[in-house]
Design a protein around this motif. Structure first.
Motif, mmCIF file in Angstrom:
data_model
loop_
_atom_site.group_PDB
_atom_site.id
_atom_site.type_symbol
_atom_site.label_atom_id
_atom_site.label_comp_id
_atom_site.label_asym_id
_atom_site.label_seq_id
_atom_site.Cartn_x
_atom_site.Cartn_y
_atom_site.Cartn_z
ATOM 1 N N VAL A 117 -13.480 -11.451 2.138
ATOM 2 C CA VAL A 117 -13.423 -13.218 1.277
ATOM 3 C C VAL A 117 -12.060 -13.581 1.288
ATOM 4 N N LEU A 118 -10.984 -12.702 1.635
ATOM 5 C CA LEU A 118 -9.504 -12.970 2.196
ATOM 6 C C LEU A 118 -9.435 -13.834 3.088
ATOM 7 N N THR A 119 -10.481 -14.334 3.943
ATOM 8 C CA THR A 119 -9.649 -14.992 5.166
ATOM 9 C C THR A 119 -10.500 -16.335 5.214
ATOM 10 N N THR B 132 -1.250 -26.885 0.492
ATOM 11 C CA THR B 132 0.203 -26.538 -0.062
ATOM 12 C C THR B 132 0.669 -25.757 0.615
ATOM 13 N N GLN B 133 -0.770 -24.393 0.092
ATOM 14 C CA GLN B 133 0.792 -23.281 1.040
ATOM 15 C C GLN B 133 0.593 -23.212 2.212
ATOM 16 N N THR B 134 0.448 -23.664 3.148
ATOM 17 C CA THR B 134 0.808 -23.593 3.918
ATOM 18 C C THR B 134 2.207 -23.765 3.961
ATOM 19 N N VAL C 257 17.686 -5.338 -4.358
ATOM 20 C CA VAL C 257 18.097 -5.628 -3.331
ATOM 21 C C VAL C 257 17.420 -6.943 -3.177
ATOM 22 N N ILE C 258 16.798 -7.506 -4.133
ATOM 23 C CA ILE C 258 16.555 -9.058 -4.221
ATOM 24 C C ILE C 258 17.263 -9.603 -4.837
ATOM 25 N N SER C 259 18.315 -9.038 -5.422
ATOM 26 C CA SER C 259 19.582 -9.761 -6.590
ATOM 27 C C SER C 259 20.665 -10.394 -5.166
ATOM 28 N N THR D 101 6.308 -4.560 -6.857
ATOM 29 C CA THR D 101 5.417 -3.351 -6.074
ATOM 30 C C THR D 101 6.072 -2.573 -5.451
ATOM 31 N N THR D 102 7.370 -2.593 -4.965
ATOM 32 C CA THR D 102 8.128 -2.454 -3.982
ATOM 33 C C THR D 102 8.637 -0.787 -5.183
ATOM 34 N N THR D 103 8.805 -1.329 -6.355
ATOM 35 C CA THR D 103 8.863 -0.081 -6.610
ATOM 36 C C THR D 103 8.140 0.736 -7.466
ATOM 37 N N ASN D 104 6.604 -0.144 -7.180
ATOM 38 C CA ASN D 104 5.798 0.787 -7.334
ATOM 39 C C ASN D 104 4.741 2.404 -6.412
ATOM 40 N N LEU D 105 5.655 0.831 -4.705
ATOM 41 C CA LEU D 105 6.156 1.768 -3.609
ATOM 42 C C LEU D 105 5.935 3.213 -3.351
ATOM 43 N N ILE D 106 7.289 3.079 -3.696
ATOM 44 C CA ILE D 106 8.094 4.045 -4.314
ATOM 45 C C ILE D 106 7.698 6.103 -5.028
ATOM 46 N N MET E 218 0.741 6.084 2.180
ATOM 47 C CA MET E 218 1.147 5.716 0.854
ATOM 48 C C MET E 218 0.260 4.381 -0.044
ATOM 49 N N LEU E 219 0.682 3.371 0.760
ATOM 50 C CA LEU E 219 0.237 2.160 0.501
ATOM 51 C C LEU E 219 -1.255 1.712 0.656
ATOM 52 N N ARG E 220 -2.042 2.809 1.621
ATOM 53 C CA ARG E 220 -3.220 2.943 1.487
ATOM 54 C C ARG E 220 -3.992 3.705 0.741
ATOM 55 N N PHE F 63 -6.795 -11.349 -6.990
ATOM 56 C CA PHE F 63 -7.813 -12.404 -7.979
ATOM 57 C C PHE F 63 -8.068 -13.551 -6.819
ATOM 58 N N ARG F 64 -9.905 -14.303 -6.685
ATOM 59 C CA ARG F 64 -9.465 -15.810 -6.047
ATOM 60 C C ARG F 64 -10.463 -16.157 -7.405
ATOM 61 N N THR F 65 -11.215 -17.630 -6.998
ATOM 62 C CA THR F 65 -12.503 -18.604 -7.609
ATOM 63 C C THR F 65 -13.385 -19.129 -6.649
ATOM 64 N N ALA G 150 -3.512 -3.034 2.295
ATOM 65 C CA ALA G 150 -2.341 -2.637 1.119
ATOM 66 C C ALA G 150 -1.334 -4.503 0.712
ATOM 67 N N PHE G 151 -1.380 -5.383 1.578
ATOM 68 C CA PHE G 151 -1.162 -6.231 1.790
ATOM 69 C C PHE G 151 -1.692 -7.755 1.739
ATOM 70 N N GLY G 152 -2.914 -7.518 1.630
ATOM 71 C CA GLY G 152 -3.608 -8.777 1.706
ATOM 72 C C GLY G 152 -3.615 -8.807 2.749
ATOM 73 N N VAL H 227 -4.090 -15.796 4.684
ATOM 74 C CA VAL H 227 -3.135 -16.714 5.280
ATOM 75 C C VAL H 227 -1.622 -16.562 3.732
ATOM 76 N N HIS H 228 -2.525 -15.775 2.703
ATOM 77 C CA HIS H 228 -1.442 -14.959 1.623
ATOM 78 C C HIS H 228 -0.929 -13.719 2.514
ATOM 79 N N TYR H 229 -1.148 -13.477 3.250
ATOM 80 C CA TYR H 229 -0.469 -12.001 3.517
ATOM 81 C C TYR H 229 0.839 -11.856 2.852
ATOM 82 N N CYS H 230 1.284 -10.367 3.236
ATOM 83 C CA CYS H 230 2.465 -10.478 1.831
ATOM 84 C C CYS H 230 3.362 -11.280 2.583
HETATM 85 C C1 HEM Z 1 4.844 -2.377 -1.070
HETATM 86 C C2 HEM Z 1 5.019 -3.456 -1.682
HETATM 87 C C3 HEM Z 1 3.951 -4.441 -1.716
HETATM 88 C C4 HEM Z 1 2.516 -5.259 -1.893
HETATM 89 C C5 HEM Z 1 2.091 -3.500 -1.640
HETATM 90 C C6 HEM Z 1 2.459 -6.131 -1.750
HETATM 91 C C7 HEM Z 1 1.005 -6.638 -2.145
HETATM 92 C C8 HEM Z 1 1.077 -8.406 -2.107
HETATM 93 C C9 HEM Z 1 -0.293 -8.391 -1.645
HETATM 94 C C10 HEM Z 1 -1.453 -7.517 -1.492
HETATM 95 C C11 HEM Z 1 0.138 -10.245 -0.649
HETATM 96 C C12 HEM Z 1 -1.373 -11.162 -1.528
HETATM 97 C C13 HEM Z 1 -1.936 -11.745 -2.719
HETATM 98 C C14 HEM Z 1 -2.913 -12.247 -2.683
HETATM 99 O O1 HEM Z 1 -3.974 -12.245 -1.501
HETATM 100 O O2 HEM Z 1 -3.580 -12.782 -3.546
HETATM 101 C C15 HEM Z 1 1.212 -10.392 -1.116
HETATM 102 C C16 HEM Z 1 1.529 -11.762 -1.228
HETATM 103 C C17 HEM Z 1 2.707 -12.445 -1.237
HETATM 104 N N1 HEM Z 1 3.552 -10.808 -1.748
HETATM 105 FE FE1 HEM Z 1 4.087 -9.120 -1.729
HETATM 106 N N2 HEM Z 1 3.333 -7.116 -1.719
HETATM 107 C C18 HEM Z 1 4.572 -6.262 -1.692
HETATM 108 C C19 HEM Z 1 6.200 -6.805 -1.672
HETATM 109 C C20 HEM Z 1 6.812 -7.942 -1.956
HETATM 110 C C21 HEM Z 1 7.760 -8.545 -1.904
HETATM 111 C C22 HEM Z 1 9.279 -7.039 -1.441
HETATM 112 C C23 HEM Z 1 7.732 -8.658 -1.597
HETATM 113 C C24 HEM Z 1 9.146 -10.657 -1.287
HETATM 114 C C25 HEM Z 1 10.383 -10.159 -2.118
HETATM 115 C C26 HEM Z 1 6.652 -9.927 -1.994
HETATM 116 C C27 HEM Z 1 6.192 -11.022 -1.434
HETATM 117 C C28 HEM Z 1 5.161 -11.953 -1.619
HETATM 118 C C29 HEM Z 1 4.996 -13.413 -1.781
HETATM 119 C C30 HEM Z 1 6.159 -14.464 -1.639
HETATM 120 C C31 HEM Z 1 3.472 -13.288 -1.567
HETATM 121 C C32 HEM Z 1 3.096 -14.595 -1.955
HETATM 122 C C33 HEM Z 1 2.891 -15.029 -0.321
HETATM 123 C C34 HEM Z 1 1.358 -16.439 0.075
HETATM 124 O O3 HEM Z 1 0.763 -16.555 -1.259
HETATM 125 O O4 HEM Z 1 1.218 -17.085 1.085
HETATM 126 N N3 HEM Z 1 5.941 -9.041 -1.486
HETATM 127 N N4 HEM Z 1 2.025 -9.181 -1.238
#
Ligand code: HEM
Length: 401
Positions: free
Chosen positions: A54-56, A91-93, A146-148, A243-248, A279-281, A290-292, A341-343, A346-349
């Motif tokens: 789905v994600l790809t 658009t996302q690209t 850190v974000i600040s 997200t990062t808060t919850n990773l820790i 931890m992420l896994r 979510f997707r449609t 865990a990071f997707g 194209v939307h990989y985190c």
């Molecule tokens: C452990 C921490 C994190 C996890 C588990 C996580 C997870 C994810 C996942 C699963 C996606 C893909 C969502 C999708 O395909 O619908 C995503 C996208 C994204 N994440 Fe993270 N994230 C984390 C931390 C961060 C941080 C620190 C930042 C920025 C400071 C960030 C910024 C983004 C952005 C901007 C996207 C969208 C990318 C796009 O649509 O091309 N994330 N993240």
């Protein structure tokens, strides 16, 4: 396997389900996607191979928020400017290309000394108190500070910043189609106003921070519009903090419940990279995305018709026995560990490098400082915040003496 005979329970709005969704993933992992009816038709996609499929496949599955969903309102307030996460190629690209020029691995690496200093100061304060509540003392303040720093927001404004962001994240828990509660829409508006001020300041007086770089970003004839820039700043704050808060937090809980793993990591801090992946896994901060479905499509043998909403349950995929040996075991030396865990796709985190860096620094710093670190109440139930999509603890008391 007779899928119909398997009892499926999936309800992200049920606090009991949210407290421990993992047992509910097991029957889902026994077969292809299931279609359920929650007023709307939804597909539940859980297996590792199906989630990746789905994600790809952004040609078949869209990230655009259906009308009436949580962040619809945000888009309206920003003149319908698209956000990277809530749009599809091309658009996302375009948006991703424009921000990637400035949100670079180099800029992230440059933050490392400052992240260490922030972690040290937070842990110093916990040590002085003689008590360590992981969420309030370390996991919550660190990523927002850190974000600040990254955005060039004055450090004393981060609390205000964080309180708006927490409120807005609550929008994810609203039932689709229900009106947005007033306190959430107020937080949206205040954050928008705040960022508008920040952008204006940088236009007049550019610095070396990310906002200044993004304000100046241009791509030949193209530039980020004001609304798009604002969307990205909101996205960084919302996607990057909780997200990062919850990773820790989830990571420290897993270590607390697995003292051998904690001891191994303490004696060999260089294991932290693999530990963070585990931890992420094992208990990732993002349970699902979510997707449609844009068209009729088949995934893992299940037909999914155009218009169906799809819960893409990355946390279930990360426990798929077809992909991981002993998936219920927390093993910081797991190899290979191809979690999602990071997707994927194209939307990989975009923030994965930053998240790994913050998580590694924070967790190793706590282990180094507190040789007797352990869960304060190992047998007590833990409490989670009210979100299914973003899974994290409200408190985590650890003993340090
Ligand atoms: C452990 C921490 C994190 C996890 C588990 C996580 C997870 C994810 C996942 C699963 C996606 C893909 C969502 C999708 O395909 O619908 C995503 C996208 C994204 N994440 Fe993270 N994230 C984390 C931390 C961060 C941080 C620190 C930042 C920025 C400071 C960030 C910024 C983004 C952005 C901007 C996207 C969208 C990318 C796009 O649509 O091309 N994330 N993240």
């Amino acid at each position: 396997m007779n899928q119909a005979a398997e009892k499926i329970y999936f309800n992200p709005w049920d606090p009991t389900f949210r407290a421990n969704p993992y047992p509910h993933y097991r029957p889902l992992l026994a077969g292809g996607p299931r279609i359920i009816d929650m007023g709307f038709k939804f597909a539940l996609v859980a297996r590792h191979a199906d989630v990746r499929a789905v994600l790809t496949d952004h040609g078949s599955f869209s990230n655009v928020q259906p009308a009436g969903f949580a962040f619809d309102l945000q888009a309206k307030a920003l003149g319908d400017a698209p956000s990277m996460l809530g749009s599809d190629p091309p658009t996302q690209t375009r948006l991703r290309r424009l921000v990637s020029r400035d949100f670079t691995p180099r800029r992230i690496r440059e933050l490392e000394p400052r992240i260490r200093e922030i972690a040290k100061n937070l842990i110093d304060a916990a040590e002085r108190k003689g008590e360590f509540e992981v969420m309030a003392d370390l996991a919550t303040p660190l990523p927002v500070m850190v974000i600040s720093e990254l955005l060039g927001v004055p450090p004393d404004e981060y609390r205000q910043f964080k309180s708006w962001s927490d409120k807005i994240v609550e929008a994810l828990n609203t039932v689709p189609g229900a009106p947005m509660p007033e306190d959430i829409s107020n937080a949206f508006n205040q954050l928008i106003e705040y960022f508008a001020g920040q952008i204006e300041r940088r236009r007049k007086n550019p610095g070396t921070d990310l906002v200044s770089a993004l304000v100046a970003a241009h791509d030949e004839a193209e530039a980020l519009s004001a609304g798009e820039l604002m969307q990205f700043l909101m996205l960084l704050l919302l996607a990057g903090n909780e997200t990062t808060t919850n990773l820790i937090g989830n990571g420290m809980l897993a270590l607390g419940r697995n003292p051998d793993a904690m001891a191994a990591l303490r004696s060999r801090p260089e294991l932290i990279g693999g530990a963070i992946d585990e931890m992420l896994r094992y208990d990732g901060p993002v349970q699902a995305t979510f997707r449609t479905a844009k068209k009729d499509v088949e995934i893992g043998g299940t037909p999914i018709s155009a218009g169906t909403g799809v819960f893409v349950i990355v946390a279930a995929a990360n426990r798929d026995p077809a992909q991981f040996k002993d998936p219920e075991k927390f093993d910081i030396t797991r190899e290979p560990n191809e979690h999602i865990a990071f997707g994927e796709g194209v939307h990989y985190c975009i923030g994965s490098t930053l998240a790994r860096l913050e998580g590694s620094i924070a967790i190793n710093a706590a282990l180094e400082r507190f040789p007797n670190l352990r869960l304060k109440n190992p047998d007590a139930a833990v409490n989670y915040k009210d979100s299914y999509f973003l899974r994290g603890l409200s408190h985590l008391e650890m003993a340090v003496k």
